[in-house]
Write a protein that holds these residues in place. Sequence first.
Motif: not given
Length: 390
Positions: A339-366
């Motif tokens: 809602a704040e456009a501060a971060g998208f698509d970071i929920a844990a994958y379905r079937g995994m324990p509740a939490g977060l998942r953040v992609w850190c690959g090369a195309t992401v800026e530190r």
Amino acid sequence: MSEPKKPQVKPARPFFSSGPCVKRPGWTPDALRDALIGRSHRSVDGRERLKLAVERTRDILRLPPGYQVAIVPGSDTGAFELAMWNLLGPRGVDVLAWDIFGRNWLRDAMAELKLADLRTLEAEAGHLPNLGKVDFSRDVLFTWNGTTTGVTVPDGNWIPDDREGLVICDATSALFGEVIDLNKIDVLTYSWQKALGGEAAHGMLVASPRALERLASYRPPWPVPKLFRLTNQDGVMHDVFEGVTINTPSMLCVEDYLDALTWIEGLGGLDAAIWRARVNSQVLYDWIDRTPWVAPLGADPQTRSHTPVAMRFADPGLMSASESVRLDVMRELVRLLEAEAAGFDIAAYRGMPAGLRVWCGATVERDDIVALLPWLEWAYAKARKEAVSG
């Protein structure tokens, strides 16, 4: 817990999906201006672009002598299934499964190919199976890096050079983020839309000379769908490994893939891409270490991924609640960020324990990961307070 103030600085690119992943920094649709749209992929020009994609892939990945590359349908899923349907059968098979996709390959080996001589080596989320139990006189299927669990094999030292069977590796979340010794792999698959931030629907299959020899000498007992077929009555369809595709590719997607490869080259190549992923993920792991309400899903620090960083909630108060309450907190946290456009698509994958998942690959800026962290604190505090008061 006290509620932190709402942050003011947002990530410039708040896109942290683990697939499709964020595009390279600076990307605009103008990158596709030279795409061969409105032309046949079978034209001279079309074949040249596809062949260029194959040749540049071979160079950037520094493939060992004799290894070949093919562009295939269906993203990484299509590439891995294609390898299974064409190559499995003459030997027993060991399947390693510790995340959702590894279990997908296991399910299809059992239910679709109905392999009679099949062993499974499984582990719960956050752990690896016992790699020492793998029998390399058999064919071996595994994911190098679990997209859904954030757990990766630490290296390829557990794979012998004198193996008898083929090692078939789903590397879509590992390539350009983890160090992979390709001499240890006979078939490697990945997609454009994962680590490179490319467009979906196309997969890449890298085959060793041993895999190519199996393809030439073996015909599986089951029907192979046309979209998976790498052989015909004359033998191996060698032109597939020269850029000729099994079905019609999107030339827009091809151009986008070439653009991503050019960006990787500009960084300094494969090693530079891996370094960026390590720098990015370290920001998150350092934050996790000092944050009491979250913990890495990966139990062993040596096997924690540098691309999808998977986390589980660890707040003792929340952990005493039901999993449904923890899922509600996760969903509300994600909703607040979006809602704040501060971060998208970071929920844990379905079937995994509740939490977060953040992609850190090369195309992401530190800097974008650094900017995300205060928003995680703010959103978690609000989401947890609502769950407790509710």
